[in-house]
Design a protein around this motif. Structure first.
Motif, PDB file in Angstrom:
ATOM      1  N   THR A 175      96.476  14.301  60.489  1.00  0.00           N
ATOM      2  CA  THR A 175      95.230  13.530  60.463  1.00  0.00           C
ATOM      3  C   THR A 175      94.375  13.820  61.691  1.00  0.00           C
ATOM      4  O   THR A 175      94.801  13.596  62.823  1.00  0.00           O
ATOM      5  N   ALA A 176      93.172  14.316  61.450  1.00  0.00           N
ATOM      6  CA  ALA A 176      92.259  14.651  62.541  1.00  0.00           C
ATOM      7  C   ALA A 176      91.619  13.400  63.118  1.00  0.00           C
ATOM      8  O   ALA A 176      91.537  12.371  62.443  1.00  0.00           O
ATOM      9  N   PHE A 177      91.208  13.489  64.373  1.00  0.00           N
ATOM     10  CA  PHE A 177      90.491  12.362  64.992  1.00  0.00           C
ATOM     11  C   PHE A 177      89.546  12.891  66.053  1.00  0.00           C
ATOM     12  O   PHE A 177      89.730  13.975  66.583  1.00  0.00           O
ATOM     13  N   ILE A 178      88.492  12.096  66.301  1.00  0.00           N
ATOM     14  CA  ILE A 178      87.505  12.487  67.313  1.00  0.00           C
ATOM     15  C   ILE A 178      87.739  11.652  68.565  1.00  0.00           C
ATOM     16  O   ILE A 178      87.927  10.443  68.487  1.00  0.00           O
ATOM     17  N   TRP A 179      87.747  12.344  69.689  1.00  0.00           N
ATOM     18  CA  TRP A 179      88.080  11.700  70.967  1.00  0.00           C
ATOM     19  C   TRP A 179      87.057  11.995  72.048  1.00  0.00           C
ATOM     20  O   TRP A 179      86.486  13.089  72.087  1.00  0.00           O
ATOM     21  N   SER A 180      86.841  11.011  72.899  1.00  0.00           N
ATOM     22  CA  SER A 180      86.120  11.212  74.149  1.00  0.00           C
ATOM     23  C   SER A 180      87.000  10.582  75.213  1.00  0.00           C
ATOM     24  O   SER A 180      87.670   9.582  74.945  1.00  0.00           O
ATOM     25  N   PRO A 181      87.030  11.156  76.415  1.00  0.00           N
ATOM     26  CA  PRO A 181      87.898  10.622  77.462  1.00  0.00           C
ATOM     27  C   PRO A 181      87.558   9.167  77.801  1.00  0.00           C
ATOM     28  O   PRO A 181      86.392   8.815  77.909  1.00  0.00           O
ATOM     29  N   SER A 182      88.585   8.349  77.942  1.00  0.00           N
ATOM     30  CA  SER A 182      88.380   6.973  78.404  1.00  0.00           C
ATOM     31  C   SER A 182      88.112   7.074  79.898  1.00  0.00           C
ATOM     32  O   SER A 182      88.266   8.134  80.495  1.00  0.00           O
ATOM     33  N   GLN A 183      87.748   5.946  80.503  1.00  0.00           N
ATOM     34  CA  GLN A 183      87.496   5.973  81.952  1.00  0.00           C
ATOM     35  C   GLN A 183      88.745   6.424  82.704  1.00  0.00           C
ATOM     36  O   GLN A 183      88.673   7.207  83.645  1.00  0.00           O
ATOM     37  N   GLU A 184      89.875   5.895  82.272  1.00  0.00           N
ATOM     38  CA  GLU A 184      91.135   6.244  82.931  1.00  0.00           C
ATOM     39  C   GLU A 184      91.471   7.725  82.754  1.00  0.00           C
ATOM     40  O   GLU A 184      91.867   8.408  83.700  1.00  0.00           O
ATOM     41  N   GLU A 185      91.299   8.202  81.537  1.00  0.00           N
ATOM     42  CA  GLU A 185      91.590   9.624  81.271  1.00  0.00           C
ATOM     43  C   GLU A 185      90.674  10.528  82.074  1.00  0.00           C
ATOM     44  O   GLU A 185      91.100  11.522  82.658  1.00  0.00           O
ATOM     45  N   GLU A 186      89.399  10.155  82.109  1.00  0.00           N
ATOM     46  CA  GLU A 186      88.457  10.987  82.859  1.00  0.00           C
ATOM     47  C   GLU A 186      88.771  10.977  84.348  1.00  0.00           C
ATOM     48  O   GLU A 186      88.617  11.983  85.034  1.00  0.00           O
TER      49      GLU A 186
END
Length: 226
Positions: free
Chosen positions: A137-148
């Motif tokens: 299953t594909a998903f679209i992601w943008s970095p969270s504040q923590e990840e960034e």
DNA sequence: AGCTGATCATTG
DNA sequence: CAATGATCAGCT
């Protein structure tokens, strides 16, 4: 069907189309767009990624822009095992080794590259023939504040070392979520960098890679695996 | 079994 | 050569 090759109009359409691939085998997808499936990936390491680009209607070529320029979205295939664990680190982009004085994370190429990503997991254990590997299953992601924040910290550490002329002392274990590793045709390939005395010299080209623990976290968060 | 240095194809 | 797409494969 799959609307193969047509460029998706918007993000929702792209995501829907990508998620419609879930459960399909690479063989089925390849057949739908008349592509031959290689016996193994030894000589076509990017085959799965290119196949997904074609079926999802990404713009072709090796230009330095997102796979879906009008949507600002990058496509990344993610090889996983049956348990949903990433099998490989994820290559992000080539690391610049010059012109970095004064460089900022906020305007870096890598940050722009991963600002929005369509991840397409593929159950890709080496024992499974290429044609029989199943898309997840594909998903679209943008970095969270923590990840960034984590990415920025690692980027700063690695970039500082490069600026100080210590690129050849960087190994895969530097960084918590990001690695700097060779990215070249072979160990003879060379690109320019600067040594500790500020003098130019030729060295192996490097690239930024996301560690498997990081992409594992994305899978857990977005797909609730585990 | 995981890590990390090495490697392959193609395009501009 | 650089950038696109990554996985291979030997070593610990």
């Amino acid at each position: 069907m799959l609307n193969s090759g047509k460029s998706p109009k918007n993000e929702a359409e792209l995501l829907t189309r990508a998620q419609n691939l879930a459960g399909m085998s690479l063989g089925e997808i390849a057949a739908s767009i008349n592509v031959q499936v290689p016996k193994d990936l030894k000589r076509e390491k990017g085959w799965i990624g290119l196949l997904l680009e074609q079926v999802l209607g990404a713009s072709a070529g090796s230009r330095p822009e997102p796979d879906f320029p009008h949507l600002g979205i990058e496509l990344k295939s993610l090889p996983i095992n049956y348990q949903g664990k990433p099998l490989e680190t994820t290559f992000v982009c080539v690391a610049p080794l010059t012109g970095l004085v004064g460089a900022q994370w906020q305007t870096s190429h890598i940050r722009n590259k991963i600002s929005r990503v369509l991840w397409v997991p593929v159950i890709s254990e080496r024992t499974i023939p290429i044609a029989e590997r199943i898309v997840g299953t594909a998903f679209i992601w943008s970095p969270s504040q923590e990840e960034e924040h984590l990415l920025a910290l690692d980027w700063q550490e690695l970039t500082d070392m490069i600026v100080l002329g210590d690129v050849e002392n960087i190994h895969g274990k530097h960084g918590q979520v990001l690695q700097l590793r060779p990215k070249a045709a072979n160990s003879q390939a060379k690109t320019q960098a600067f040594n500790r005395h500020g003098q130019p010299f030729m060295t192996l080209p490097r690239g930024f890679y996301l560690k498997t623990s990081f992409t594992q976290g994305l899978l857990n968060k977005y797909l609730r695996i585990d």
